[in-house]
Design a protein around this motif. Structure first.
Motif, mmCIF file in Angstrom:
data_model
loop_
_atom_site.group_PDB
_atom_site.id
_atom_site.type_symbol
_atom_site.label_atom_id
_atom_site.label_comp_id
_atom_site.label_asym_id
_atom_site.label_seq_id
_atom_site.Cartn_x
_atom_site.Cartn_y
_atom_site.Cartn_z
ATOM 1 N N GLU A 65 12.427 9.593 -9.789
ATOM 2 C CA GLU A 65 11.304 10.403 -9.312
ATOM 3 C C GLU A 65 9.966 9.726 -9.590
ATOM 4 N N THR A 66 9.840 9.145 -10.779
ATOM 5 C CA THR A 66 8.559 8.504 -11.106
ATOM 6 C C THR A 66 8.343 7.247 -10.267
ATOM 7 N N LEU A 67 9.425 6.507 -10.004
ATOM 8 C CA LEU A 67 9.305 5.336 -9.141
ATOM 9 C C LEU A 67 8.911 5.742 -7.728
ATOM 10 N N ALA A 68 9.521 6.808 -7.217
ATOM 11 C CA ALA A 68 9.188 7.282 -5.872
ATOM 12 C C ALA A 68 7.721 7.695 -5.791
ATOM 13 N N GLU A 69 7.232 8.333 -6.847
ATOM 14 C CA GLU A 69 5.832 8.753 -6.868
ATOM 15 C C GLU A 69 4.894 7.551 -6.844
ATOM 16 N N VAL A 70 5.212 6.536 -7.636
ATOM 17 C CA VAL A 70 4.386 5.333 -7.665
ATOM 18 C C VAL A 70 4.469 4.586 -6.334
ATOM 19 N N ASP A 71 5.687 4.490 -5.783
ATOM 20 C CA ASP A 71 5.845 3.805 -4.495
ATOM 21 C C ASP A 71 5.062 4.513 -3.397
ATOM 22 N N ALA A 72 5.094 5.838 -3.414
ATOM 23 C CA ALA A 72 4.354 6.598 -2.403
ATOM 24 C C ALA A 72 2.854 6.368 -2.538
ATOM 25 N N PHE A 73 2.395 6.313 -3.767
ATOM 26 C CA PHE A 73 0.963 6.060 -3.977
ATOM 27 C C PHE A 73 0.582 4.657 -3.528
ATOM 28 N N LEU A 74 1.419 3.659 -3.879
ATOM 29 C CA LEU A 74 1.139 2.285 -3.455
ATOM 30 C C LEU A 74 1.129 2.161 -1.930
ATOM 31 N N ALA A 75 1.998 2.930 -1.286
ATOM 32 C CA ALA A 75 2.069 2.880 0.168
ATOM 33 C C ALA A 75 0.889 3.547 0.856
ATOM 34 N N SER A 76 0.090 4.279 0.100
ATOM 35 C CA SER A 76 -1.016 5.021 0.691
ATOM 36 C C SER A 76 -2.250 4.190 0.935
ATOM 37 N N TYR A 77 -2.256 2.913 0.527
ATOM 38 C CA TYR A 77 -3.400 2.041 0.759
ATOM 39 C C TYR A 77 -2.925 0.613 0.877
ATOM 40 N N GLY A 78 -3.781 -0.239 1.459
ATOM 41 C CA GLY A 78 -3.426 -1.632 1.636
ATOM 42 C C GLY A 78 -4.640 -2.518 1.725
ATOM 43 N N LEU A 79 -4.433 -3.710 2.257
ATOM 44 C CA LEU A 79 -5.538 -4.707 2.299
ATOM 45 C C LEU A 79 -6.682 -4.260 3.175
ATOM 46 N N ASP A 80 -6.383 -3.436 4.170
ATOM 47 C CA ASP A 80 -7.431 -3.014 5.097
ATOM 48 C C ASP A 80 -8.216 -1.825 4.639
ATOM 49 N N ASP A 81 -7.761 -1.227 3.519
ATOM 50 C CA ASP A 81 -8.480 -0.058 3.015
ATOM 51 C C ASP A 81 -9.673 -0.500 2.189
ATOM 52 N N VAL A 82 -10.753 -0.766 2.870
ATOM 53 C CA VAL A 82 -11.985 -1.183 2.190
ATOM 54 C C VAL A 82 -13.137 -0.312 2.689
ATOM 55 N N TRP A 83 -14.186 -0.257 1.916
ATOM 56 C CA TRP A 83 -15.377 0.489 2.335
ATOM 57 C C TRP A 83 -16.605 -0.156 1.732
#
Length: 484
Positions: free
Chosen positions: A466-484
């Motif tokens: 469960e904790t791995l899935a939570e971390v993986d989901a969070f990591l998947a929520s942003y990437g290299l293009d997520d800049v501001w």
């Protein structure tokens, strides 16, 4: 319900117990075992008293039985079971680690899942349920020996030199088997009714002859108990050694000199995988260790009370740094108590309907026990300081008219006479510094196995998926293009 006098009569059965090279002829009357036998007798009398609420109807035997042995079928029954275990634990203040409720809890887990005792070659499921019924009917005190002798902690029994060092099958007969070898660490076996013998240490396929689970009466011919040095005989009085003189469970090496075991007393036979199933697939390991943690909480609360009274007696409880130590102690006790209650609160029924305390919470507490208990003792040591060393050699110096005036003058605290102060500090010493205390220090660190074993239980039951899935989901929520 079984009474204390009936229990004491039952263990006068000619069992073969050795201390200091001599065979003990009367276990219940011997100085090494009489104190703990009396304590066990008291537990049976407590359970037999209806006022204590420790009995309830058991459908397995269609009659009353001790709740400490029960298979909880509802959350309410799980709570009632815990309260019954607490009743016994409070009476011994947690200093009896292997009372009848410990292995009794394992046997309840076994009986809840008799299918775990069926294999391609044998079906011992009826043996397990029939024995559990007898446990309920007779309120048996069953101890266990489930660890091999420490001949080698790297290899397993099949690789050891010598014939059947660990208990194993010497002969198979039509009516049962003959076993030979030894097993440890049979705490309380000298004063128990029967011994459950098995192996919780992982074995290899080559160890089939040692992959056993069976129960035998302590008085079985050929079964011998070699006890470690007992501490009760050296306890000069209850006043000087209040714990050693009541709660010294004798640990023993169990030796089987060609002991016959009938088929009806066998649970596992030459089945390496069956060893694992009996403990972990049945939930027995969870029930047994929940009892152990309930008992451990009672002990920690008692030690916290001793620490608080020491600080109060010497008036150091006004010092902020002492209050910090007492606060740390309170936190440690509360963590274990909370883990026990959390495991109960979040419990769920398994496929057989047995309510299992949640492994995540339970094993979390067990994993830290080898670090937590020494810290509790260290805090108590700090609070007592030299006070546990500057004590009269025995109660005799308080009874002797020639020495009593000096005791009254120099070994007292404001508002606390010498007799009460000495009694308190003698208790503290028996908890942290006596041989009895040293044994308990070692016991609490290793009762669930080596620390890496206990932490392995926590690792496997935490729910890292469960904790791995939570971390993986969070990591998947942003990437290299997520800049501001």
């Amino acid at each position: 319900m079984r009474k204390g006098s009936e229990y004491l009569a039952a263990i006068a059965d000619g069992r073969e117990v050795y201390v200091d090279g001599d065979r003990v002829r009367d276990v219940a009357g011997h100085p090494a075992f009489a104190p703990i036998a009396r304590t066990m007798s008291e537990l049976y009398d407590i359970a037999a008293d209806p006022a204590n609420g420790m009995t309830a109807y058991a459908r397995e035997i269609d009659g009353p039985a001790n709740l400490v042995y029960s298979i909880p079928q509802t959350h309410e029954q799980l709570v009632v079971r815990r309260k019954a275990i607490e009743t016994w634990a409070r009476h011994t203040h947690g200093w009896v680690g292997r009372g009848p409720d410990h292995v009794g809890s394992f046997l309840a887990g076994f009986a809840a899942h008799p299918e775990a005792f069926r294999s391609e070659t044998h079906d011992f499921s009826h043996n397990v349920t029939a024995y559990y019924d007898r446990l309920l009917s007779d309120s048996l005190y069953v101890s266990y020996a489930i660890i091999p002798p420490q001949v080698s902690r790297i290899t397993t029994a099949h690789a050891w030199e010598g014939d059947l060092i660990q208990v194993g099958v010497a002969e198979e007969r039509g009516d049962g088997i003959v076993v030979r070898g030894a097993q440890m660490l049979a705490t309380g076996a000298a004063v128990s009714d029967e011994i459950f013998v098995s192996c919780i240490k992982p074995l290899t396929p080559e160890d089939r002859d040692f992959a056993l689970g069976f129960v035998v009466p302590v008085a079985t011919p050929g079964l011998k108990l070699y006890c470690r040095r007992p501490y009760a005989p050296a306890a000069t009085s209850h006043y000087d050694y209040p714990l050693s003189s009541r709660y010294d469970e004798t640990d023993a090496l169990v030796v089987f000199a060609d002991v016959f075991v009938p088929w009806e007393r066998i649970f596992v036979y030459r089945d390496v995988e069956g060893l694992r199933r009996q403990f972990f697939d049945t939930g027995a390991h969870i029930l047994g260790n929940s009892q152990a943690q309930i008992r451990f909480v009672a002990k920690l609360r008692f030690l916290a009370g001793v620490a608080r009274k020491v600080a109060q007696t010497t008036h150091i409880d006004r010092i902020p740094s002492v209050q910090e130590k007492l606060g740390e102690l309170a936190a440690l006790v509360s963590l274990v108590e909370s883990a026990v209650l959390a495991a109960e609160y979040t419990a769920e029924p398994d496929e057989a309907g047995m309510w299992r305390p949640t492994p995540r919470s339970l094993y979390g507490a067990i994993a830290l026990q080898a670090e937590l208990y020494p810290r509790v003792l260290a805090i108590l040591r700090e609070l007592t300081g030299g006070g546990v060393l500057q004590l009269p050699s025995s109660v005799a110096e308080l009874r002797n008219p020639a020495t009593r005036p000096d005791m009254d003058r120099y070994v007292q605290s404001p508002g606390v006479p010498a007799e009460e102060r000495v009694k308190l500090f003698k208790l503290a010493w028996d908890a942290i510094g006596s041989e009895f205390a040293g044994r308990h220090h070692q016991y609490e660190m290793f009762y669930a196995g080596a620390p890496h074993v206990a932490k392995g239980y926590a690792y496997r039951n935490f729910g890292y998926e469960e904790t791995l899935a939570e971390v993986d989901a969070f990591l998947a929520s942003y990437g290299l293009d997520d800049v501001w």
